[in-house]
Design a protein around this motif. Structure first.
Motif, PDB file in Angstrom:
ATOM      1  N   ILE A 654       0.865  -1.179   0.000  1.00 59.75           N
ATOM      2  CA  ILE A 654       0.000   0.000   0.000  1.00 59.75           C
ATOM      3  C   ILE A 654       0.903   1.230   0.000  1.00 59.75           C
ATOM      4  CG2 ILE A 654      -1.626   1.351   1.386  1.00 59.75           C
ATOM      5  CD1 ILE A 654      -2.880  -1.240   2.314  1.00 59.75           C
ATOM      6  N   ALA A 655       0.561   2.222  -0.834  1.00 61.16           N
ATOM      7  CA  ALA A 655       1.389   3.432  -0.932  1.00 61.16           C
ATOM      8  C   ALA A 655       0.504   4.661  -1.114  1.00 61.16           C
ATOM      9  CB  ALA A 655       2.380   3.317  -2.092  1.00 61.16           C
ATOM     10  N   TYR A 656       0.939   5.762  -0.520  1.00 58.70           N
ATOM     11  CA  TYR A 656       0.238   7.033  -0.661  1.00 58.70           C
ATOM     12  C   TYR A 656       1.250   8.159  -0.469  1.00 58.70           C
ATOM     13  CZ  TYR A 656       0.368   6.513   4.425  1.00 58.70           C
ATOM     14  OH  TYR A 656       0.797   6.303   5.712  1.00 58.70           O
ATOM     15  N   ARG A 657       0.889   9.321  -0.943  1.00 59.52           N
ATOM     16  CA  ARG A 657       1.748  10.496  -0.802  1.00 59.52           C
ATOM     17  C   ARG A 657       1.046  11.526   0.079  1.00 59.52           C
ATOM     18  NH1 ARG A 657       2.938  15.463  -4.035  1.00 59.52           N
ATOM     19  NH2 ARG A 657       5.153  15.966  -3.795  1.00 59.52           N
ATOM     20  N   ALA A 658       1.640  11.831   1.219  1.00 64.77           N
ATOM     21  CA  ALA A 658       1.157  12.876   2.121  1.00 64.77           C
ATOM     22  C   ALA A 658       2.232  13.948   2.153  1.00 64.77           C
ATOM     23  CB  ALA A 658       0.894  12.311   3.511  1.00 64.77           C
ATOM     24  N   TYR A 659       1.915  15.127   1.602  1.00 62.89           N
ATOM     25  CA  TYR A 659       2.980  16.077   1.269  1.00 62.89           C
ATOM     26  C   TYR A 659       2.670  17.490   1.737  1.00 62.89           C
ATOM     27  CZ  TYR A 659       5.761  19.170  -1.763  1.00 62.89           C
ATOM     28  OH  TYR A 659       6.587  20.157  -2.250  1.00 62.89           O
ATOM     29  N   HIS A 660       3.709  18.163   2.221  1.00 62.97           N
ATOM     30  CA  HIS A 660       3.729  19.612   2.393  1.00 62.97           C
ATOM     31  C   HIS A 660       5.157  20.052   2.111  1.00 62.97           C
ATOM     32  CE1 HIS A 660       3.918  23.532   4.401  1.00 62.97           C
ATOM     33  NE2 HIS A 660       2.614  23.589   4.225  1.00 62.97           N
ATOM     34  N   PRO A 661       5.352  21.120   1.324  1.00 65.02           N
ATOM     35  CA  PRO A 661       6.716  21.467   0.896  1.00 65.02           C
ATOM     36  C   PRO A 661       7.681  21.730   2.046  1.00 65.02           C
ATOM     37  CG  PRO A 661       5.123  23.181   0.285  1.00 65.02           C
ATOM     38  CD  PRO A 661       4.345  21.992   0.711  1.00 65.02           C
ATOM     39  N   GLN A 662       7.163  22.190   3.191  1.00 69.85           N
ATOM     40  CA  GLN A 662       8.032  22.436   4.352  1.00 69.85           C
ATOM     41  C   GLN A 662       7.755  21.442   5.480  1.00 69.85           C
ATOM     42  OE1 GLN A 662       8.639  24.810   1.708  1.00 69.85           O
ATOM     43  NE2 GLN A 662       6.807  25.722   2.644  1.00 69.85           N
ATOM     44  N   ASN A 663       7.018  20.401   5.192  1.00 66.24           N
ATOM     45  CA  ASN A 663       6.663  19.365   6.181  1.00 66.24           C
ATOM     46  C   ASN A 663       5.827  19.918   7.333  1.00 66.24           C
ATOM     47  OD1 ASN A 663       8.175  17.519   4.682  1.00 66.24           O
ATOM     48  ND2 ASN A 663      10.032  17.885   5.886  1.00 66.24           N
ATOM     49  N   LEU A 664       5.128  21.029   7.106  1.00 64.78           N
ATOM     50  CA  LEU A 664       4.329  21.656   8.154  1.00 64.78           C
ATOM     51  C   LEU A 664       2.874  21.202   8.042  1.00 64.78           C
ATOM     52  CD1 LEU A 664       5.931  25.210   7.942  1.00 64.78           C
ATOM     53  CD2 LEU A 664       6.270  23.507   9.744  1.00 64.78           C
ATOM     54  N   ALA A 665       2.675  19.906   8.203  1.00 65.75           N
ATOM     55  CA  ALA A 665       1.337  19.323   8.096  1.00 65.75           C
ATOM     56  C   ALA A 665       1.323  17.982   8.824  1.00 65.75           C
ATOM     57  CB  ALA A 665       0.945  19.134   6.629  1.00 65.75           C
ATOM     58  N   THR A 666       0.116  17.562   9.203  1.00 62.45           N
ATOM     59  CA  THR A 666      -0.093  16.215   9.724  1.00 62.45           C
ATOM     60  C   THR A 666      -0.988  15.468   8.743  1.00 62.45           C
ATOM     61  OG1 THR A 666      -2.069  16.818  10.996  1.00 62.45           O
ATOM     62  CG2 THR A 666       0.067  17.036  12.107  1.00 62.45           C
ATOM     63  N   PHE A 667      -1.103  14.158   8.917  1.00 59.21           N
ATOM     64  CA  PHE A 667      -1.972  13.394   8.020  1.00 59.21           C
ATOM     65  C   PHE A 667      -2.629  12.257   8.790  1.00 59.21           C
ATOM     66  CE2 PHE A 667       1.762  10.708   7.900  1.00 59.21           C
ATOM     67  CZ  PHE A 667       1.257   9.418   7.736  1.00 59.21           C
ATOM     68  N   GLY A 668      -3.690  11.754   8.223  1.00 61.76           N
ATOM     69  CA  GLY A 668      -4.341  10.555   8.721  1.00 61.76           C
ATOM     70  C   GLY A 668      -4.669   9.661   7.541  1.00 61.76           C
ATOM     71  N   PHE A 669      -4.313   8.380   7.630  1.00 62.83           N
ATOM     72  CA  PHE A 669      -4.581   7.414   6.560  1.00 62.83           C
ATOM     73  C   PHE A 669      -5.352   6.253   7.155  1.00 62.83           C
ATOM     74  CE2 PHE A 669      -3.275   3.617   4.068  1.00 62.83           C
ATOM     75  CZ  PHE A 669      -3.822   3.987   2.841  1.00 62.83           C
ATOM     76  N   ASN A 670      -6.472   5.901   6.498  1.00 63.05           N
ATOM     77  CA  ASN A 670      -7.352   4.859   7.022  1.00 63.05           C
ATOM     78  C   ASN A 670      -7.732   3.896   5.915  1.00 63.05           C
ATOM     79  OD1 ASN A 670     -10.541   4.154   7.304  1.00 63.05           O
ATOM     80  ND2 ASN A 670      -9.509   3.985   9.269  1.00 63.05           N
ATOM     81  N   VAL A 671      -7.703   2.605   6.218  1.00 55.79           N
ATOM     82  CA  VAL A 671      -8.142   1.572   5.280  1.00 55.79           C
ATOM     83  C   VAL A 671      -9.358   0.881   5.890  1.00 55.79           C
ATOM     84  CG1 VAL A 671      -7.548  -0.530   4.037  1.00 55.79           C
ATOM     85  CG2 VAL A 671      -5.807   1.231   4.400  1.00 55.79           C
ATOM     86  N   GLN A 672     -10.511   1.051   5.242  1.00 58.38           N
ATOM     87  CA  GLN A 672     -11.762   0.459   5.722  1.00 58.38           C
ATOM     88  C   GLN A 672     -12.106  -0.750   4.872  1.00 58.38           C
ATOM     89  OE1 GLN A 672     -13.934   1.156   8.338  1.00 58.38           O
ATOM     90  NE2 GLN A 672     -14.928  -0.726   7.648  1.00 58.38           N
ATOM     91  N   LYS A 673     -12.319  -1.885   5.548  1.00 55.93           N
ATOM     92  CA  LYS A 673     -12.663  -3.120   4.849  1.00 55.93           C
ATOM     93  C   LYS A 673     -14.179  -3.261   4.790  1.00 55.93           C
ATOM     94  CE  LYS A 673     -10.494  -6.716   6.098  1.00 55.93           C
ATOM     95  NZ  LYS A 673     -10.118  -7.481   7.289  1.00 55.93           N
ATOM     96  N   GLY A 674     -14.744  -3.198   3.595  1.00 48.60           N
ATOM     97  CA  GLY A 674     -16.178  -3.399   3.427  1.00 48.60           C
ATOM     98  C   GLY A 674     -16.980  -2.690   4.491  1.00 48.60           C
ATOM     99  N   THR A 675     -17.845  -3.446   5.163  1.00 45.83           N
ATOM    100  CA  THR A 675     -18.605  -2.899   6.293  1.00 45.83           C
ATOM    101  C   THR A 675     -18.094  -3.463   7.611  1.00 45.83           C
ATOM    102  OG1 THR A 675     -20.266  -4.648   6.040  1.00 45.83           O
ATOM    103  CG2 THR A 675     -20.671  -2.573   4.886  1.00 45.83           C
ATOM    104  N   CYS A 676     -16.928  -4.114   7.579  1.00 48.17           N
ATOM    105  CA  CYS A 676     -16.369  -4.717   8.791  1.00 48.17           C
ATOM    106  C   CYS A 676     -15.662  -3.668   9.639  1.00 48.17           C
ATOM    107  CB  CYS A 676     -15.362  -5.814   8.434  1.00 48.17           C
ATOM    108  SG  CYS A 676     -16.042  -7.147   7.435  1.00 48.17           S
ATOM    109  N   ASN A 677     -15.723  -3.840  10.919  1.00 49.55           N
ATOM    110  CA  ASN A 677     -14.916  -3.038  11.830  1.00 49.55           C
ATOM    111  C   ASN A 677     -13.785  -3.933  12.330  1.00 49.55           C
ATOM    112  OD1 ASN A 677     -13.951  -1.053  13.504  1.00 49.55           O
ATOM    113  ND2 ASN A 677     -15.434  -1.435  15.122  1.00 49.55           N
ATOM    114  N   ASP A 678     -12.805  -4.152  11.449  1.00 46.83           N
ATOM    115  CA  ASP A 678     -11.705  -5.080  11.728  1.00 46.83           C
ATOM    116  C   ASP A 678     -10.568  -4.314  12.388  1.00 46.83           C
ATOM    117  OD1 ASP A 678      -9.718  -6.982  11.742  1.00 46.83           O
ATOM    118  OD2 ASP A 678     -10.205  -7.769   9.759  1.00 46.83           O
TER     119      ASP A 678
END
Length: 760
Positions: A654-678
């Motif tokens: 799994i890959a994603y790009r979370a970017y700010h030119p000066q690194n002055l940011a936070t991020f949240g990444f979530n993977v939801q499976k179907g309707t499961c709360n796994d």
């Protein structure tokens, strides 16, 4: 038999004599709703000058004349708030208009009682980690009485009434707006606009804890800020189940109520709603498009808060046999304009059966409302307080302080701790500044004097966006000829001797004196003093002064030094001033002020030539991308459909790009499976942090791309038996920049993608 009338004379009597005399006006309307004439009821009749061929061509309504709004009525809609009674006009055998009898209920309804309403308008001001409730002075408080539905239930369209059973018996959230759009309906406001007009313009007050401001992941120091709008919706959803469950239990337990609701008979359903309105209210409270149909209000008083945010007013209300139901909304003067800062949805924010004389607390959270009406400080003092309303000058890092974050060095110079993000030790300063910036200063009561009359802000760039040294240039004026005014309020009385607050303003500058441009007058403590000399009644203004309105988007990203200098009345720049002249907020308590440290001064031996502060400016936007899934190092699908076939024992990346030119940011990444709360799968796949280095097992490269490999079993989790599952990937990158009032959400970015695993 007479068939025409030179004028209209209607005999009137009461079915039950009122306990008190009631002065009445009669309003003559055409059948199309046009007001033709208003006439007082005298004795046992009302007479109109309007000539008419037949009284059946007119409508006559009676309402109390004691209400101050009665003489200003121009339409049927305006008359509604006076609880009018419409006469039935009929001609008897003699050709005369038959006497009209007013029911006893109306004679009692039209009697008015006095009710005292008192309370306070406050706001919790968060200055970094410091939080204080402060009264909001000179706020304009609108006090409204919410009408009982009994008086207008029959005017709600049948199609709306028939939607109530499906909302109550089998609610589906969110409940869609009915189609077609609501038909024209005689209301105080347009029902098609009510969904917007009645929404709260303010977010819910944030909690002090960092965990409530940020979606906290125990596996990481950082996570993404939760937006105020989302906090509001979460709060509504959390409060709805308990209220709705109680109401629904009572409704479902009543065979009679269920029978009526399922009957499809609009008349029976109306009657049921009126008789059991308390049970239906929790539903209506959470279905916004129902608001204009089931809730109406009329303003009964307008008042203003004092210097402590308090208000106290008496109004008259119609005695309907119960206590008044009151709703409040609030305006504040912002930049010289009365601006709504508190107007939440009516049903969820009405004081039902208000006990007259009891105290009401109205908590404003609109970020535009500044900390005002503070006390005058004595002497020759220049207290540099905040950028915006919440970024304390003392909490902006003035020196190079480097900490280790996610395996990377991070320099906090010029950054504020306004967002109060937890997880960093020993320093939490992460927020640069952007957009329009207001430098807030309070001047002491000893100023201005001839020897200290003007101020000016100047600036110079110290470092570039990457904190490398910038080209050395002399300081330049930051104002660039900007007009600045300081507003003040004053009291005045209208023709009815009701007190109001007016607003005026004094121009601070720019002024050019003795070859010096962009000089701004130091305002006195009171606008009645020189050089303002305000002549209005009781003029007052905020002791805080917006000394500059800086559009920081005109500056390149980087670290700047902003300098405040003082001048005498002849435009001569002052130097060798006592250091204690310049004050900053106490770090831990904000007030009282303390002497500015040398790091904030243009030090001249034992004296100072001015005040300075280092501030990092950054208006850069974020970037967010979610990439295709790779299996054993190669993209698993060549199209956009997202199916990912995998062989046994595959390496799934799994890959994603979370970017700010000066690194002055936070991020949240979530993977939801179907309707499961796994939860186990999400503990592997979800991540959060700053966009600066590795986090939660994801490795970040120099292009801000985060990658992590998983086995099929880790991703499938509870779906392992079938060997396949579908997923949604959500990425949100949150800029940490602030304008001193709130975070600059327009700089955020987000990404969304989906994939489905299936055995190859």
């Amino acid at each position: 038999m007479k068939s025409s009338f030179d004028n209209l004379r209607v005999p009137i009597s009461f079915g039950e004599k009122p306990t008190e005399d009631v002065a009445l006006n009669a309003y003559l309307f055409s059948r199309s709703g046009k007001l033709l004439e208003t006439s007082p009821v005298r004795g046992d009749a009302v007479e109109f000058k309007t000539a008419g061929v037949n009284p059946r061509l007119y409508r006559v309504l009676l309402a109390p004349a004691s209400d101050r709004k009665s003489d200003a009525i121009t339409s049927l809609a305006e008359l509604e708030s006076l609880k009018p009674y419409e006469l039935v006009l009929d001609i008897n055998r003699e050709g005369l208009i038959s006497p009209a009898v007013i029911p006893g209920d109306y004679s009692r309804l039209w009697l008015k009682r006095s009710c005292r309403v008192r309370g306070r308008v406050i706001k919790n001001f968060a200055l970094g980690s410091i939080q204080q409730d402060r009264g909001i002075c000179h706020a304009r408080v609108h006090i409204c009485e919410v009408d009982r539905i009994l008086f207008w239930i029959n005017r709600i369209p049948d199609r709306i009434i028939k939607r109530i059973p499906e909302i109550v018996v089998t609610p589906q959230w969110p409940i869609p707006i009915p189609e077609p759009d609501p038909e024209p309906f005689e209301l105080d406001f347009d029902p098609r606009a009510a969904g917007l007009a009645e929404l709260n313009p303010q977010p819910l007050p944030p909690k002090a804890s960092a965990r409530s401001l940020f979606g906290f992941n125990a596996a990481s120091e950082f996570a993404a800020p939760v937006e105020p709008e989302l906090q509001t919706r979460i709060s509504q959803l959390k409060s709805a189940p308990e209220e709705l469950a109680s109401a629904q239990s009572a409704i479902l337990a009543s065979p009679r109520m269920l029978g009526v609701l399922n009957s499809g008979n609009a008349t029976s359903i109306r009657k049921m709603i009126v008789e059991n309105f308390a049970l239906f209210h929790p539903y209506f409270c959470h279905v916004h498009w129902l608001l204009p149909y089931f809730y109406r209000y009329d303003q009964v008083a307008l008042t203003y808060t004092d210097m402590n945010g308090a208000f106290d007013v008496v109004f008259k209300y119609y005695d309907t046999g119960d206590k008044p139901d009151l709703y409040f909304w609030v305006e504040v003067l912002i930049n010289g304009v009365w601006t709504t800062v508190y107007k939440p949805p009516i049903p969820c924010n009405t004081y039902w059966n208000y006990v007259c004389g009891s105290s009401v607390t109205i908590r404003v959270t609109d970020p535009r409302v500044r900390w005002e009406c503070n006390d005058i400080i004595e002497g020759d003092i220049v207290w540099i307080k905040t950028i915006g309303s919440a970024a304390s000058v003392s909490h902006i890092q003035q020196q190079d302080v480097t900490t280790f974050i996610q395996g990377k060095n991070f320099n906090h110079i010029g950054l504020s701790d306004i967002l109060n993000i937890g997880g960093i030790s020993p320093n939490k300063n992460l927020s640069p500044f952007g957009s329009n910036l207001h430098f807030i200063v309070q001047f002491g009561s000893g100023l201005p004097v001839a020897g200290m009359y003007y101020y000016r802000w100047s600036y110079r760039k110290l470092r570039n966006a990457d904190l490398s040294p910038a080209s050395a240039l002399p300081p330049a004026s930051l104002h660039q000829g900007q007009d600045l005014y300081k507003p003040y309020t004053y009291e005045y009385y209208d023709a009815l001797m009701h007190k109001h607050f007016g607003q005026n303003a004094f121009k601070l500058g720019p002024n050019s004196v003795n070859g010096q441009d962009d000089l701004y007058i130091i305002p006195p403590a009171m606008p009645a003093n020189s050089p303002v000399n305000a002549g209005e009644l009781s003029p007052l203004w905020d002791q805080n002064t917006l000394t500059i309105d800086l559009d920081s988007t005109k500056l390149d990203e980087g670290l700047y030094e902003f300098i405040l200098e003082l001048f005498d009345v002849n435009g001569n720049k002052l130097s060798a001033l006592p250091k204690h002249l310049f004050q900053v907020p106490h770090y831990n308590s904000f007030a009282p002020s303390v002497d500015a440290p040398d790091v904030n001064l243009l030090v001249n031996g034992a004296t100072a030539d001015g005040f300075k502060m280092k501030v990092r400016i950054d208006n850069s936007g974020c970037g967010a991308n979610v990439f295709k899934i790779k299996v054993n190092g190669a993209e698993a699908s060549t199209d956009c459909c997202g199916f990912v076939p995998y062989p046994p024992g595959a390496d799934i990346q799994i890959a994603y790009r979370a970017y700010h030119p000066q690194n002055l940011a936070t991020f949240g990444f979530n993977v939801q499976k179907g309707t499961c709360n796994d939860a186990l799968q999400q503990s592997f796949t979800n991540a959060s942090g700053m966009v600066i280095g590795n986090t939660d097992g994801y490795a970040r490269d120099n292009f801000s791309i985060y990658r992590k490999s998983f086995s099929p079993a880790q991703l499938l989790g509870v779906c392992a038996a079938g060997g396949k599952a579908a997923y949604a990937e959500h990425l949100h990158v949150y800029a940490l920049a602030t304008n001193g009032y709130s975070r600059l959400t327009h700089l955020d970015a987000s990404g969304l993608a989906a994939f489905a695993l299936e055995p190859a």
